[in-house]
Design a protein around this motif. Structure first.
Motif: not given
Ligand code: ATP
Ligand code: IP8
Length: 265
Positions: A221-245
Motif C-alpha cells: 500500500d505504501a511506496t515500495d520498489v520491490s513488489g510487496g506481498m506478491a513478490a514476497k509469496v513468489r520468493e518464499l514458495l521457491a524455498l525448501d524450508a517452511p516459511a511463515h508470513v
C-alpha cells in the motif's frame, strides 16, 4: 553498546539457523520518509532477545527491509529491483538511508544484549547480467559469524548489477538465498499484516502455489520498489524450508517454533 560476543563460537556442526525478516512496513512508518516505528521495532527486538535468551532459537540470521528509508530514496531516483542507476549520489542516498536504519536496528538489539553484527549486501553481493541472472550472495561471512555465536543482520540494499549499474535487492530475496544456502530450519517474515490475506481480508492458513492465491496478492500500500506481498509469496514458495508470513503478534510464537500467520511451502 552492551552486546558481548555470543556464547557458542564453536565452528561447524551447529543446529540449522532460523532466518527472520523484520519487514520495513513493521519497523518503520512506511508512509513517512525516514521514520522509525520505535514501538514496533522495540517489541520485535524484545521478542528476538527473549527467544535467544531462553534457547528457543540457537542460531539466528536477521534481515530487515527498507520501509520508509530504502523505498523512499529508491523511488525518488527511479531505482527498483529491475531499474538501475549509474549515479553514485543515488546509490549513496539509498545505501545511506539503509545504513541509518540498520544502525538503529543494531542499536536496539545491542541494548538487549543480542550479539548482532551487520553484513552489508552492497559490499558483498552482485547481480549478473540478464533477466534470469540469479543474485550472487556469498555466504561465508554470514555462516562464519553464525558459527562464532553472532547474529548477522542483513538488509535490503543497493546492489551492483551487470549492465544496469546499481539496482535494489530486497530483503525477501536475501532471505531466500540465506535460507537455501545456510540450510535454514525455518523462515519467518514479520510484516504489518497478520498474514497473507484473501479477498475477504481473512488470513490464508497455507499457500502451496502462486496461482492458487494470485488474485488476492498485490503490491504494498505504501511506496515500495520491490513488489510487496506478491513478490514476497513468489520468493518464499521457491524455498525448501517452511516459511511463515505473520504480523507483530505472531513473532514470539514463531520464534518458539509455533505456526504463525500464513505458512508457505
Ligand atoms: N493479499 C495480501 N495480503 C496481505 N498484504 C497484502 C496483500 N496484497 C498486498 N498486500 C500489501 O503488502 C504489504 C506488505 O508488503 P511489504 O513489502 O510492504 O512488507 P514488508 O516486507 O514489511 O516491507 P518492506 O518491503 O519495506 O520490507 C501490506 O502492508 C499490504 O499493503
Ligand atoms: C529499497 C531498498 C533499498 C530495500 C528493499 O528491501 P525490502 O524492503 O525488503 O523489499
Amino acid at each position: 553498546m552492551s552486546a558481548d560476543r555470543g556464547p557458542s563460537g564453536t565452528g561447524g556442526g551447529e543446529a540449522p539457523p532460523v532466518v527472520l525478516k523484520l519487514g520495513g512496513s513493521l519497523i518503520t512508518e512506511k508512509d513517512r520518509p525516514e521514520t522509525i516505528d520505535d514501538e514496533a521495532l522495540a517489541a520485535a527486538c524484545d521478542a528476538v532477545a527473549g527467544a535467544l535468551a531462553d534457547g528457543a532459537v540457537e542460531r539466528l540470521v536477521v534481515v530487515h527491509g527498507g520501509g520508509s528509508f530504502g523505498h523512499h530514496h529508491a523511488s525518488e531516483h527511479g531505482v527498483s529491483t529491475t531499474a538501475g542507476t549509474d549515479d553514485a549520489g543515488a546509490v549513496m542516498d539509498i545505501h545511506g538511508a539503509m545504513t541509518e536504519l540498520n544502525d538503529a536496528v543494531l542499536d536496539r538489539l545491542h541494548e538487549r544484549d543480542v550479539p548482532a553484527v551487520p553484513v552489508r549486501p552492497l559490499s558483498l553481493s552482485a547481480r549478473p547480467a540478464g533477466p534470469d541472472g540469479d543474485l550472487d550472495l556469498p555466504l561465508s561471512s554470514t555462516a562464519t559469524l553464525l558459527g562464532e555465536g553472532f547474529v548477522p543482520v542483513l538488509h535490503g540494499d543497493a546492489v551492483a548489477t551487470a549492465g544496469a549499474g546499481v539496482t535494489v535487492v530486497s530483503g525477501d530475496e536475501l532471505v531466500v538465498d540465506l535460507a537455501a544456502g545456510l540450510g535454514a530450519r525455518r523462515v519467518g517474515v514479520c510484516s504489518t499484516v497478520p498474514g497473507v490475506l484473501d479477498g475477504d481480508g481473512d488470513v490464508i492458513a497455507s499457500i502451496g502455489s502462486f496461482e492458487a492465491v494470485a488474485d488476492a496478492l498485490g503490491a504494498s500500500d505504501a511506496t515500495d520498489v520491490s513488489g510487496g506481498m506478491a513478490a514476497k509469496v513468489r520468493e518464499l514458495l521457491a524455498l525448501d524450508a517452511p516459511a511463515h508470513v505473520f504480523g507483530a503478534a505472531g513473532l514470539a510464537g514463531f520464534l518458539r517454533g509455533e505456526d504463525a500467520g500464513t505458512r508457505i511451502d
